[in-house]
Write an enzyme that holds these catalytic residues in place. Structure first.
Site: not given
Ligand code: 3PG
Length: 400
Positions: A138, A255
């Site tokens: 992130k 994902h």
């Protein structure tokens, strides 16, 4: 002839009988349409859908539909989906319909499944019987390759087993894959020489259908030790295409961005269960299925069943490692382990990089939370002599 059985929930509109609704689904997906047709020859009927018992459930009903196996083209996943999960969702006389599960026959699984599975991934990492800890770099986009690699190093040295790109990071100009991947792998090598630990980096190779295999090859050439594919936006077949490619012998992290458009509504859409079966048969070694404590909505009993679908027996195929991700932090770990067990990857983005003392401390706090859960010690107790965990719990609290 073997049948493939799909289970649906459905709620007919007022004035429409459940029998009519079930028949409408079965006919739409097999040999019929909205009206009688003169072209439905007698010999076609062996492909008719077979409607099972219709049972009341919540505000509607459930029923199974058996699809004769000859209706399928073995190995053609887009075609399978058009049968189980095609036009039926839009039928105007049915207010809501949800595909809950699909039971496949072996003949419709001409695939090898995961190459590594839970055991294979554990061997790469060198772990036994404990949950793995992962992180998502992130911010999800914006960092340059050098800073991405630096964040990856901090997370790895702090104790994570797996680092992954986020779903929106692929090969943009601010962080080209060809520059990012070697730099991150260099840092993983450094971690290996400093600690002896092997940390996996799932590089996101999601791209157009005609380019994904080449991108996977490129990643192999650049030293990747894991690949990541966003299965719903790329299409299920992307996982198969990469998994079956000779020379690509890496675990595949799967994902599921966009899944909630289909999975979230308990009355309409497609439950996660059929997706779990497809990803496992197509070769996904890890799949996001959700958390019981995080930011995304989940039904805990559905989630446990989904994880079992990945880890239980399935025609002798290797298992798929379930990934709990989305708003997870050290204070949620105890609950995750209690409810989902030890064969789980606990993945935290914000819950690691948002630690008051930074990424390294955040990763350490996650590992400490796992150690506490395995030792059966309450997180608050364990935090008394584990300062990284203490700081995390002070910031985010403990999920119960
Ligand atoms: C994921 O890939 O699952 C999400 O990006 C998780 O991010 P978060 O841990 O910050 O919610």
């Amino acid at each position: 002839m073997t049948e493939i059985t799909a289970t649906y929930y459905f709620r007919p509109k007022e004035g429409v009988s459940p029998d009519w609704a079930a028949r409408a689904i079965a006919e739409e997906q097999t040999t019929g349409t909205w009206t009688d047709i003169a072209t439905r020859q007698e010999y076609v009927h062996y492909l008719d859908g077979i409607i099972g018992d219709i049972k009341p459930s919540g505000a509607g009903y459930t029923c199974t539909i058996g699809y004769p196996s000859d209706i399928f083209e073995p190995g053609n996943i887009p075609q399978y989906l058009s049968v189980f999960a095609g036009n039926l969702f839009g039928l105007s006389k049915i207010a809501a319909v949800r595909l809950l599960d699909v039971e496949f026959s072996r003949e419709l699984i001409p695939f090898n499944g995961p190459k590594f599975g839970i055991e294979g991934v554990r061997k790469l990492v060198g772990s036994e019987g404990r949950p793995h800890v992962g992180t998502i770099i992130k911010p999800k986009v914006g960092l340059n390759p050098k800073d991405t690699a630096e964040v990856a190093y901090e997370a790895a040295i702090g104790g994570v087993d797996l680092i992954k790109d986020d779903e929106t990071l692929t090969d943009q100009k601010f962080c080209p894959l060809k520059e990012r991947l070697p730099l991150v792998m260099e840092k993983m090598d450094q971690v290996k020489s400093e600690t002896g630990r092997n940390v996996l980096y799932a590089v996101n190779i999601s791209t157009a259908g005609d380019k994904i295999v080449e991108r996977a090859r490129e990643a192999v050439r650049s030293g990747a030790n894991m690949l990541m594919i966003d299965v719903l936006v790329c299409g299920f077949d992307a996982v198969r295409a990469v998994a079956e490619q000779p020379g690509i012998n890496l675990p595949i992290h799967v994902h599921r961005a966009m899944h909630a458009a289909m999975t979230r509504n308990p009355e309409h859409g497609i439950a996660m269960r059929p997706f779990c079966r497809l990803v496992r048969m197509l070769g996904g070694d890890q799949l996001h299925t959700g958390t019981v404590s995080g930011k995304m909505e989940h039904d805990a009993s559905e989630l446990k069943g989904d994880n079992l679908t990945l880890t239980g027996d399935f025609f002798g195929l290797k298992t798929t490692f379930p990934v709990a991700s989305g708003g997870l932090h050290p204070g949620g770990v105890d609950k995750e382990v209690r409810m989902l067990g030890r064969d789980i990857i606990l993945q935290a983005g914000g819950g690691i990089h948002g630690h008051p003392d930074g990424t390294r401390a955040g990763a350490a706090a996650m590992r400490q939370a796992v150690d506490a859960a395995l030792a059966g010690i309450a997180p608050a107790q364990y935090a008394k002599d584990h300062p990284e965990l203490k700081r995390a719990l002070d910031k985010w609290g403990i999920a119960n």
